[in-house]
Design a protein around this motif. Structure first.
Motif, PDB file in Angstrom:
ATOM      1  N   LYS A  33       0.854  -1.189   0.000  1.00  0.00           N
ATOM      2  CA  LYS A  33       0.000   0.000   0.000  1.00  0.00           C
ATOM      3  C   LYS A  33       0.888   1.236   0.000  1.00  0.00           C
ATOM      4  N   GLU A  34       0.625   2.133  -0.946  1.00  0.00           N
ATOM      5  CA  GLU A  34       1.342   3.405  -1.058  1.00  0.00           C
ATOM      6  C   GLU A  34       2.854   3.163  -1.034  1.00  0.00           C
ATOM      7  N   SER A  35       3.552   3.612  -0.013  1.00  0.00           N
ATOM      8  CA  SER A  35       5.006   3.421   0.059  1.00  0.00           C
ATOM      9  C   SER A  35       5.394   2.426   1.153  1.00  0.00           C
ATOM     10  N   ARG A  36       4.508   1.458   1.403  1.00  0.00           N
ATOM     11  CA  ARG A  36       4.761   0.478   2.465  1.00  0.00           C
ATOM     12  C   ARG A  36       4.483  -0.939   1.975  1.00  0.00           C
ATOM     13  N   VAL A  37       5.204  -1.882   2.564  1.00  0.00           N
ATOM     14  CA  VAL A  37       4.932  -3.299   2.325  1.00  0.00           C
ATOM     15  C   VAL A  37       4.639  -3.941   3.678  1.00  0.00           C
ATOM     16  N   LEU A  38       3.659  -4.834   3.705  1.00  0.00           N
ATOM     17  CA  LEU A  38       3.321  -5.561   4.923  1.00  0.00           C
ATOM     18  C   LEU A  38       4.045  -6.894   4.879  1.00  0.00           C
ATOM     19  N   VAL A  39       4.959  -7.093   5.809  1.00  0.00           N
ATOM     20  CA  VAL A  39       5.816  -8.274   5.842  1.00  0.00           C
ATOM     21  C   VAL A  39       5.466  -9.101   7.073  1.00  0.00           C
ATOM     22  N   VAL A  40       5.249 -10.407   6.857  1.00  0.00           N
ATOM     23  CA  VAL A  40       4.882 -11.316   7.944  1.00  0.00           C
ATOM     24  C   VAL A  40       5.857 -12.486   7.928  1.00  0.00           C
ATOM     25  N   SER A  41       6.368 -12.846   9.097  1.00  0.00           N
ATOM     26  CA  SER A  41       7.329 -13.951   9.157  1.00  0.00           C
ATOM     27  C   SER A  41       6.617 -15.303   9.162  1.00  0.00           C
ATOM     28  N   ASN A  42       7.331 -16.300   8.694  1.00  0.00           N
ATOM     29  CA  ASN A  42       6.866 -17.695   8.691  1.00  0.00           C
ATOM     30  C   ASN A  42       5.579 -17.915   7.904  1.00  0.00           C
ATOM     31  N   VAL A  43       5.492 -17.301   6.724  1.00  0.00           N
ATOM     32  CA  VAL A  43       4.340 -17.494   5.840  1.00  0.00           C
ATOM     33  C   VAL A  43       4.823 -18.199   4.584  1.00  0.00           C
ATOM     34  N   SER A  44       4.193 -19.308   4.249  1.00  0.00           N
ATOM     35  CA  SER A  44       4.535 -20.023   3.019  1.00  0.00           C
ATOM     36  C   SER A  44       3.722 -19.460   1.852  1.00  0.00           C
ATOM     37  N   ILE A  45       4.161 -19.765   0.643  1.00  0.00           N
ATOM     38  CA  ILE A  45       3.410 -19.354  -0.543  1.00  0.00           C
ATOM     39  C   ILE A  45       2.018 -19.990  -0.521  1.00  0.00           C
ATOM     40  N   LYS A  46       1.938 -21.244  -0.102  1.00  0.00           N
ATOM     41  CA  LYS A  46       0.633 -21.927  -0.049  1.00  0.00           C
ATOM     42  C   LYS A  46      -0.313 -21.200   0.909  1.00  0.00           C
ATOM     43  N   GLU A  47       0.184 -20.826   2.083  1.00  0.00           N
ATOM     44  CA  GLU A  47      -0.653 -20.075   3.030  1.00  0.00           C
ATOM     45  C   GLU A  47      -1.095 -18.745   2.421  1.00  0.00           C
ATOM     46  N   ILE A  67       6.560  -1.982   6.552  1.00  0.00           N
ATOM     47  CA  ILE A  67       7.882  -1.410   6.324  1.00  0.00           C
ATOM     48  C   ILE A  67       7.755  -0.271   5.311  1.00  0.00           C
ATOM     49  N   ASN A  68       8.225   0.917   5.691  1.00  0.00           N
ATOM     50  CA  ASN A  68       8.275   2.043   4.759  1.00  0.00           C
ATOM     51  C   ASN A  68       9.477   1.857   3.849  1.00  0.00           C
ATOM     52  N   VAL A  69       9.233   1.866   2.537  1.00  0.00           N
ATOM     53  CA  VAL A  69      10.307   1.668   1.564  1.00  0.00           C
ATOM     54  C   VAL A  69      10.369   2.847   0.611  1.00  0.00           C
ATOM     55  N   SER A  70      11.538   3.075   0.030  1.00  0.00           N
ATOM     56  CA  SER A  70      11.719   4.230  -0.845  1.00  0.00           C
ATOM     57  C   SER A  70      11.184   3.990  -2.255  1.00  0.00           C
ATOM     58  N   SER A  71      11.325   2.787  -2.774  1.00  0.00           N
ATOM     59  CA  SER A  71      10.871   2.496  -4.137  1.00  0.00           C
ATOM     60  C   SER A  71       9.961   1.282  -4.119  1.00  0.00           C
ATOM     61  N   ILE A  72       8.672   1.510  -4.219  1.00  0.00           N
ATOM     62  CA  ILE A  72       7.679   0.441  -4.099  1.00  0.00           C
ATOM     63  C   ILE A  72       7.631  -0.454  -5.335  1.00  0.00           C
ATOM     64  N   GLY A  98      10.659   2.076   9.629  1.00  0.00           N
ATOM     65  CA  GLY A  98      11.383   2.504   8.446  1.00  0.00           C
ATOM     66  C   GLY A  98      12.463   1.486   8.137  1.00  0.00           C
ATOM     67  N   ALA A  99      12.908   1.471   6.902  1.00  0.00           N
ATOM     68  CA  ALA A  99      13.928   0.509   6.502  1.00  0.00           C
ATOM     69  C   ALA A  99      15.215   1.210   6.108  1.00  0.00           C
ATOM     70  N   LYS A 100      16.295   0.797   6.743  1.00  0.00           N
ATOM     71  CA  LYS A 100      17.613   1.266   6.333  1.00  0.00           C
ATOM     72  C   LYS A 100      18.058   0.464   5.111  1.00  0.00           C
ATOM     73  N   LYS A 101      17.706  -0.838   5.126  1.00  0.00           N
ATOM     74  CA  LYS A 101      18.111  -1.735   4.048  1.00  0.00           C
ATOM     75  C   LYS A 101      17.066  -2.834   3.920  1.00  0.00           C
ATOM     76  N   VAL A 102      16.733  -3.193   2.671  1.00  0.00           N
ATOM     77  CA  VAL A 102      15.816  -4.300   2.403  1.00  0.00           C
ATOM     78  C   VAL A 102      16.429  -5.153   1.304  1.00  0.00           C
ATOM     79  N   GLU A 103      16.529  -6.453   1.533  1.00  0.00           N
ATOM     80  CA  GLU A 103      17.028  -7.370   0.514  1.00  0.00           C
ATOM     81  C   GLU A 103      15.938  -8.365   0.161  1.00  0.00           C
ATOM     82  N   ILE A 104      15.711  -8.535  -1.131  1.00  0.00           N
ATOM     83  CA  ILE A 104      14.781  -9.565  -1.611  1.00  0.00           C
ATOM     84  C   ILE A 104      15.597 -10.850  -1.676  1.00  0.00           C
TER      85      ILE A 104
END
Length: 112
Positions: A33-47, A67-72, A98-104
């Motif tokens: 949403k907008e300039s944020r991503v909602l990140v949840v731990s321990n979620v599988s693709i199937k879930e 997480i507020n990110v600079s480039s959505i 806020g995020a200092k660093k995000v790695e995919i």
């Protein structure tokens, strides 16, 4: 003399290790949403494919962060991320930071 060399080596070793801080949070994107991503731990693709966002948030509490990110544009639902926070974390649920660093670290194997 040997002690001086040994202590110099230890100081250099510790100084070099301080740059590789582990991520503050790891999880999968379940919403964007907008300039944020909602990140949840321990979620599988199937879930992610079979459960609603509300179900995931209820089941995985308290492991969710907006997480507020600079480039959505580079983010997609299903990606697995490692996040290093910048500043404090708002402890609402889901938390906000806020995020200092995000790695995919993983792309989704299936399209949602």
């Amino acid at each position: 003399m040997k002690k001086i060399i040994f202590f110099t080596f230890l100081i250099g070793l510790f100084a070099g290790c301080s740059h590789s801080k582990p991520p503050d949070f790891q999880g999968r994107i379940i919403d964007i949403k907008e300039s944020r991503v909602l990140v949840v731990s321990n979620v599988s693709i199937k879930e992610l494919e079979t459960r609603t966002q509300t179900q995931l948030l209820n089941d995985k509490a308290p492991n969710a962060v907006w997480i507020n990110v600079s480039s959505i544009n580079k983010y997609k639902v299903g990606q697995l991320l490692e996040v290093w926070y910048q500043g404090g974390v708002d402890t609402s649920y889901p938390a906000q930071a806020g995020a200092k660093k995000v790695e995919i670290i993983e792309e989704p194997r299936r399209l949602l």
